[in-house]
Design an enzyme around this catalytic site. Structure first.
Site, short mmCIF file in Angstrom:
data_model
loop_
_atom_site.label_atom_id
_atom_site.label_comp_id
_atom_site.label_asym_id
_atom_site.label_seq_id
_atom_site.Cartn_x
_atom_site.Cartn_y
_atom_site.Cartn_z
N HIS A 138 5.30 -87.44 106.39
CA HIS A 138 4.07 -87.73 107.13
C HIS A 138 3.12 -88.60 106.30
O HIS A 138 2.47 -89.51 106.83
CB HIS A 138 3.38 -86.42 107.50
CG HIS A 138 4.25 -85.50 108.30
ND1 HIS A 138 4.67 -85.80 109.57
CD2 HIS A 138 4.78 -84.28 108.02
CE1 HIS A 138 5.42 -84.82 110.05
NE2 HIS A 138 5.51 -83.88 109.11
N ARG A 430 -16.59 -85.99 90.58
CA ARG A 430 -15.68 -85.33 89.65
C ARG A 430 -14.23 -85.75 89.88
O ARG A 430 -13.44 -85.84 88.93
CB ARG A 430 -15.79 -83.81 89.77
CG ARG A 430 -17.00 -83.21 89.08
CD ARG A 430 -16.84 -81.71 88.96
NE ARG A 430 -16.68 -81.08 90.25
CZ ARG A 430 -17.69 -80.57 90.97
NH1 ARG A 430 -18.93 -80.66 90.51
NH2 ARG A 430 -17.46 -80.00 92.13
N ASN A 433 -12.64 -90.57 89.78
CA ASN A 433 -12.08 -91.24 88.61
C ASN A 433 -12.07 -90.23 87.47
O ASN A 433 -13.03 -90.13 86.70
CB ASN A 433 -12.91 -92.47 88.26
CG ASN A 433 -12.26 -93.33 87.18
OD1 ASN A 433 -11.37 -92.89 86.47
ND2 ASN A 433 -12.70 -94.57 87.05
N HIS A 437 -14.50 -89.87 84.16
CA HIS A 437 -15.29 -88.64 84.23
C HIS A 437 -15.01 -87.74 83.04
O HIS A 437 -15.93 -87.10 82.49
CB HIS A 437 -14.97 -87.90 85.53
CG HIS A 437 -15.72 -86.61 85.68
ND1 HIS A 437 -15.18 -85.41 85.28
CD2 HIS A 437 -16.96 -86.33 86.15
CE1 HIS A 437 -16.06 -84.44 85.51
NE2 HIS A 437 -17.14 -84.97 86.04
N TYR A 445 -21.88 -85.74 78.33
CA TYR A 445 -22.48 -84.55 78.94
C TYR A 445 -22.54 -83.38 77.96
O TYR A 445 -23.60 -82.73 77.81
CB TYR A 445 -21.67 -84.15 80.18
CG TYR A 445 -22.17 -82.90 80.86
CD1 TYR A 445 -23.21 -82.96 81.77
CD2 TYR A 445 -21.60 -81.66 80.58
CE1 TYR A 445 -23.68 -81.81 82.40
CE2 TYR A 445 -22.07 -80.50 81.19
CZ TYR A 445 -23.10 -80.59 82.10
OH TYR A 445 -23.56 -79.45 82.71
N LYS A 457 -28.36 -78.24 82.31
CA LYS A 457 -27.29 -78.99 82.97
C LYS A 457 -27.84 -80.14 83.80
O LYS A 457 -27.20 -81.18 83.90
CB LYS A 457 -26.48 -78.04 83.86
CG LYS A 457 -25.68 -77.00 83.08
CD LYS A 457 -24.81 -76.18 84.01
CE LYS A 457 -23.96 -75.20 83.22
NZ LYS A 457 -23.07 -74.39 84.10
N SER A 468 -23.91 -94.20 83.25
CA SER A 468 -22.85 -94.76 84.09
C SER A 468 -23.39 -95.87 84.99
O SER A 468 -22.75 -96.91 85.16
CB SER A 468 -22.23 -93.65 84.93
OG SER A 468 -21.17 -94.15 85.72
N HIS A 472 -22.14 -99.81 84.91
CA HIS A 472 -21.64 -100.45 86.13
C HIS A 472 -22.43 -101.72 86.45
O HIS A 472 -21.85 -102.76 86.78
CB HIS A 472 -21.72 -99.49 87.31
CG HIS A 472 -20.58 -98.50 87.37
ND1 HIS A 472 -20.53 -97.37 86.60
CD2 HIS A 472 -19.46 -98.50 88.12
CE1 HIS A 472 -19.43 -96.69 86.88
NE2 HIS A 472 -18.76 -97.36 87.81
#
Length: 559
Positions: A138, A430, A433, A437, A445, A457, A468, A472
């Site tokens: 499928h 998450r 990529n 990440h 992080y 956090k 990021s 970019h």
């Protein structure tokens, strides 16, 4: 008489309290009804989620046996919370020891400390999601549909070239224009690798000199701080040279993207190597294979051999380890199919550029333009931009990374997860990529969470998003040679806002809105950058002051 007065006073007080009691009773009834309705709603959602999970499990058991051959949790999850990082070594048949036994006894303090630790990256031998899914008939039908889309684009270009231009070009003009000065890019790429290899020997020299100095002395701290400043300066210079050469050589878009993306990849590789091994050197860890080597090493700091570093430079991962799970052999047919997919998608991009992007925006700045024309052009680019988005994911994260993995016998092929089923932007970021990440999580992080924001956090996540978004925008802005921060706004502002707004969204509606926003956002992004590119090309704009360079050419052409 006194008793009657007390009784009357009690009746009067009871009558005055009666409205208060009825008011409280009404409030409690409303609160109870609201609690019951919320409970019923949440219960129905939980029941629906359980039934959906059961249906998916039954479907996987019958249609997707590759997801049930091993423990799904250990196969498709790449982090574990351990007291120490998991040890991963080479495995000739593609297996790796990704976990460690838990100590039998632990104090309450150590348990709390372990709970506060963030999970570690674990490498396990596994195929990519689509590699396993495409073994189902499928799912292969959807794969064949994309083949037909490619053929339709090819026929469209052939007919247009023959009946309009009277020749056959097949998108080769786009390749010639986009890959000009590629030999300059190759030369810079080789010089960058010389710099990257020099970093290894510089790191080795720092570790050896630091070991010979007196521990905890001011001279040792001065040496380490000086090397740290030199390392940060070299990273900044490396980034500056790659971006300035795009402007110096006047590279076209494709060649500039190749140079900038490779430079960014090497920067991330270098930082991963230094960040991982610097901690080992500072902690005084040494690798001793046997008694003879222990006597020869005499406690010298362990620096991985050059072969480990060289393999890491080309391996399709940004997380450094001394060794990775490896496959037993190279499947040449599988590698050839992935390479052919890369070539096919590259031609598909050339067709979309010639028949859609250039057709819609090639005359921007020379033709009359109003809100109605802009809306028509935007909606005309919806489906082509959706194809660009999906094929870009398949090109880089599946075809190219699987091709390089097969040649290097790299075992862990989880470069992405099932991001297409996400109903929140948390899950999408998450799973979209995993390669990038993992690097952001491991080296940005966790350091922000531990050392900068001290357990926040939200602060650490916002720092990751901002870094990021800047990278970019830097790649796209220098590749197009323009200041037009649409990518930064959509990624660093709109994307962050959607992360918090969609956390409580229902699964079905959340997934629908996710796909709607992705298609609309990518169409807006590509359309705006295309308009800015052709506006700079078609409009004769004067830059008399620095503010003129900040104003978009899209606006200045018609105002």
């Amino acid at each position: 008489m006194a008793a009657e007065r007390v009784e009357k006073r009690g009746e009067e007080e009871a009558q005055t309290r009666l409205p208060d009691l009825s008011f409280v009773h009404d409030k409690l009834q409303k609160f109870q009804s609201k609690m019951v309705s919320d409970f019923e709603q949440r219960l129905s959602c939980m029941v629906e989620d359980v039934l959906q999970d059961l249906r998916q499990r039954e479907l996987r058991a019958h249609e997707f046996p590759n997801f049930e051959k091993s423990d799904r949790k250990s196969t498709w999850h790449n982090r574990v919370t351990n007291q120490a990082p998991a040890d991963v070594s080479d495995a000739p048949n593609g297996h790796a020891n990704g976990t460690q036994p838990r100590p039998p006894l632990q104090s309450e303090t150590s348990v709390r400390k372990q709970r506060r630790q963030l999970p570690e990256k674990v490498f396990v031998a596994r195929e990519s999601y689509l590699t396993a899914l495409l073994q189902v008939e499928h799912m292969r039908t959807i794969y064949h549909i994309f083949y037909i889309i490619l053929v339709m684009f090819l026929l469209n270009v052939i007919c247009y070239d023959y009946f309009v231009d009277g020749r056959f070009d097949l998108g080769l003009g786009t390749f010639r224009g986009g890959l000009r000065r590629l030999h300059w890019v190759l030369g810079v790429w080789l010089l960058e690798h010389v710099f990257v290899l020099a970093l290894y020997f510089a790191f080795r020299g720092w570790a050896l000199v630091r070991h010979r100095l007196k521990p905890h002395s001011s001279l040792q701290r001065f040496w380490s701080h000086s090397c740290l400043i030199l390392y940060i300066s070299s990273q900044l210079v490396f980034c500056f040279v790659s971006t300035s050469l795009c402007l110096k050589f006047n590279l076209p878009f494709v060649s500039a993207c190749v140079l900038l993306l490779e430079s960014t990849r090497l920067l991330m590789k270098m930082h991963a190597f230094v960040r991982y091994n610097a901690e080992r050197v500072l902690n005084g860890k040494a690798k001793k294979e046997d008694a003879q080597e222990e006597k020869e090493a005499s406690g010298r700091p362990f620096v991985p051999p050059l072969s480990c570093y060289t393999y890491f430079l080309f391996a399709p991962t940004l997380i450094y380890r001394d060794s990775y799970p490896r496959t037993s052999h190279i499947r040449w047919k599988f590698a050839l199919n992935r390479l052919l997919e890369v070539v096919a998608i590259a031609f598909l991009y050339a067709f979309i550029h010639e028949r859609h992007i250039h057709e819609h925006f090639g005359q921007y700045g020379l033709e009359p333009m109003g809100p109605s024309q802009l809306i028509l052009k935007l909606f005309g680019m919806m489906l082509p931009c959706a194809v660009i988005f999906l094929c870009g994911f398949y090109l880089i994260l599946h075809s190219w990374l699987n091709f390089t993995s097969e040649l290097l016998r790299f075992g862990d092929r989880m470069f992405y997860k099932d991001w297409w089923t996400s109903h929140t932007y948390d899950g999408y970021y998450r799973n979209w990529n995993v390669v990038v990440h993992d690097w952001l999580y491991e080296y940005v992080y966790k350091d922000m969470y531990t050392h900068v924001f001290r357990g926040s956090k939200v602060g650490a996540s916002l720092a990751v998003f901002m870094i990021s978004a800047v990278v970019h925008e830097q790649v796209l802005g220098f590749a197009l040679q323009m200041f037009f921060p649409v990518m930064f706004f959509l990624f660093g502002v709109v994307g962050v806002a959607l992360v918090f707004l969609m956390r409580s969204a229902p699964k079905v509606m959340g997934n629908i809105f996710l796909w709607f926003s992705l298609i609309l956002g990518n169409a807006t992004l590509i359309s705006l950058y295309a308009m800015e590119h052709y506006a700079l090309k078609n409009c004769s704009l004067s830059n008399r002051s620095w503010t003129d360079r900040l104003l978009p050419a899209v606006w200045r052409c018609y105002n």
